[in-house]
Design a protein around this motif. Structure first.
Motif, PDB file in Angstrom:
ATOM      1  N   ALA A 169       0.848  -1.198   0.000  1.00 13.83           N
ATOM      2  CA  ALA A 169       0.000   0.000   0.000  1.00 13.83           C
ATOM      3  C   ALA A 169       0.885   1.250   0.000  1.00 13.83           C
ATOM      4  CB  ALA A 169      -0.916   0.000   1.212  1.00 13.83           C
ATOM      5  N   LYS A 170       1.958   1.200   0.771  1.00 10.65           N
ATOM      6  CA  LYS A 170       2.883   2.337   0.847  1.00 10.65           C
ATOM      7  C   LYS A 170       3.511   2.569  -0.531  1.00 10.65           C
ATOM      8  CE  LYS A 170       6.214   3.965   4.280  1.00 10.65           C
ATOM      9  NZ  LYS A 170       7.077   3.550   5.380  1.00 10.65           N
ATOM     10  N   LEU A 171       3.915   1.478  -1.198  1.00 15.63           N
ATOM     11  CA  LEU A 171       4.492   1.615  -2.545  1.00 15.63           C
ATOM     12  C   LEU A 171       3.480   2.230  -3.514  1.00 15.63           C
ATOM     13  CD1 LEU A 171       6.298  -1.855  -3.001  1.00 15.63           C
ATOM     14  CD2 LEU A 171       7.365   0.350  -2.484  1.00 15.63           C
ATOM     15  N   TYR A 172       2.209   1.904  -3.308  1.00 16.83           N
ATOM     16  CA  TYR A 172       1.155   2.432  -4.188  1.00 16.83           C
ATOM     17  C   TYR A 172       0.735   3.849  -3.796  1.00 16.83           C
ATOM     18  CZ  TYR A 172       0.265  -2.300  -6.111  1.00 16.83           C
ATOM     19  OH  TYR A 172       0.359  -3.512  -6.741  1.00 16.83           O
ATOM     20  N   GLY A 173       1.319   4.371  -2.701  1.00 14.45           N
ATOM     21  CA  GLY A 173       0.954   5.727  -2.265  1.00 14.45           C
ATOM     22  C   GLY A 173      -0.325   5.758  -1.450  1.00 14.45           C
ATOM     23  N   LEU A 174      -0.717   4.597  -0.892  1.00 15.58           N
ATOM     24  CA  LEU A 174      -1.929   4.543  -0.074  1.00 15.58           C
ATOM     25  C   LEU A 174      -1.537   4.634   1.398  1.00 15.58           C
ATOM     26  CD1 LEU A 174      -3.624   1.592  -2.009  1.00 15.58           C
ATOM     27  CD2 LEU A 174      -4.222   4.018  -2.155  1.00 15.58           C
ATOM     28  N   SER A 175      -2.520   4.933   2.254  1.00 14.17           N
ATOM     29  CA  SER A 175      -2.158   5.163   3.656  1.00 14.17           C
ATOM     30  C   SER A 175      -2.227   3.880   4.491  1.00 14.17           C
ATOM     31  CB  SER A 175      -3.011   6.271   4.257  1.00 14.17           C
ATOM     32  OG  SER A 175      -4.356   5.973   4.063  1.00 14.17           O
TER      33      SER A 175
END
Ligand code: KG4
Ligand code: ZN
Length: 330
Positions: A169-175
């Motif tokens: 999720a972090k790699l995808y820019g999600l929180s």
């Protein structure tokens, strides 16, 4: 018998009053929001927040249960595995309350709590069964011969499934936490858009770190714009890879061990695509699945009270010098 459950092993400050084995009189969970901007749990901040919240969370659990502190018969508290600085807060609180009220307390293995969440959801469940625990810290397949008699038949060799959701999720820019974010993003995505690897690990063990690295390399190769154009497809493709591994291994173990029931608990068990797929595939093999409701899947203190109740009832007590454990097996 009234058991007060206390859970502070990660980033949820939780307390519950349980009547006998399965009567949830209250189940209060305060999820710490402080970590979201860091993309993961910051141990020091978690301990501080548990300190800030523990008194009010326990007060609320007692008040919602319509009981008074002196009505309690015993305390069950998580003593591991988890963040030691966080566990200490709940453990010391439980010891102090046990001393002040002159009632016993027992330390509970958090993983046993996750097994008990399935038994709370369906008190009729009959061992032997297989329990899949999938959370931010654990991915374990546990053969439950009878309550209290467990054999861990498979575990992750590296990242836990929830940890993989959080990191990707972090790699995808999600929180943070990433699991619910990825599930939401994946809803209208194509799961076959990117073919991410399913680790081939022997036996019933899991591995998710290669999948996380594959996502990283994929994003590097395709460039940042792929995230904007295909976030839904990427989320769905990743989620599918995790689910394929979980379903494949859990059902293989269930068949090999000849169990007719598979329980799935822990935060990742809230994932509706996993719930659906596991249920359908298990049914084809004549295996019944049991997913606790979402408020019992994620960390909570009712499951800790439920795991502690039979211990307290049989006269088990923990000593005042009980230590917190970062690692603990079933
Ligand atoms: O059991 P839990 O509340 O705490 C631990 O003991 O770790 O699990 C939290 C984990 C996090 O990694 C979170 O991202 C994941 O469960 N999670 C999910 C979903 N909801 C929470 N993963 C996938 N799909 C979800 N819907
Ligand atoms: Zn947990």
């Amino acid at each position: 018998m009234l058991t007060l459950g206390i859970e502070t092993s990660c980033d949820e400050t939780a307390a519950s009053v349980l009547e006998d084995a399965t009567g949830i009189r209250s189940n209060i969970v305060s999820s710490q929001l402080v970590h979201s901007k860091f993309g993961g749990v910051v141990p020091e901040l978690a301990s501080r927040d548990h300190m800030r919240l523990i008194v009010s969370v326990v007060r609320e659990a007692v008040s919602v249960a319509s009981v008074q502190l002196p009505d309690l018969d015993g305390i069950a508290v998580t003593c591991g595995p988890g963040l030691v600085g966080s566990i200490i807060v709940g453990l010391c609180f439980a010891k102090a309350l046990s001393y002040a009220l002159d009632i016993p307390f027992v330390g509970v293995n958090h993983l046993e709590g996750h097994i008990y969440s399935a038994m709370l959801a369906d008190p009729c469940i009959q061992p032997p069964f297989l329990g899949l625990i999938v959370s931010g810290g654990h991915t374990d397949l546990v053969y439950v011969r009878r309550p209290g008699d467990y054999e861990t038949v498979g575990s992750t060799l590296d990242d836990a499934a929830g940890e993989a959701f959080d990191k990707v999720a972090k790699l995808y820019g999600l929180s943070y936490p990433g699991g619910p974010e990825i599930e939401r993003a994946s809803s209208d995505g194509q799961s076959d858009f990117a073919r991410f690897p399913r680790a081939s690990v022997d036996g019933y063990d899991f591995s998710f770190s290669g999948l996380k690295t594959a996502v990283l390399y994929y994003l590097r190769e395709k460039g940042e714009s792929v995230k904007e154009e295909h976030l839904h497809d990427l989320a769905s493709s990743f989620q599918q890879a995790v689910i394929d591994s979980l379903v494949g291994k859990a059902l293989k173990a269930a068949c090999d061990y000849g169990v007719k029931t598979l329980t799935v608990s822990g935060g990742v068990a809230s994932n509706s695509v996993l719930r659906e797929r596991m249920t359908v595939d298990a049914r084809q093999r004549d295996i019944q699945t049991l997913f606790p409701p979402i408020h019992l899947c994620t960390d909570n203190a009712a499951m800790i009270a439920a795991a502690g109740y039979p211990k307290l009832k049989s006269g088990q007590r923990s000593p005042m010098d009980l230590k917190p454990f970062a690692r603990m097996h079933l």
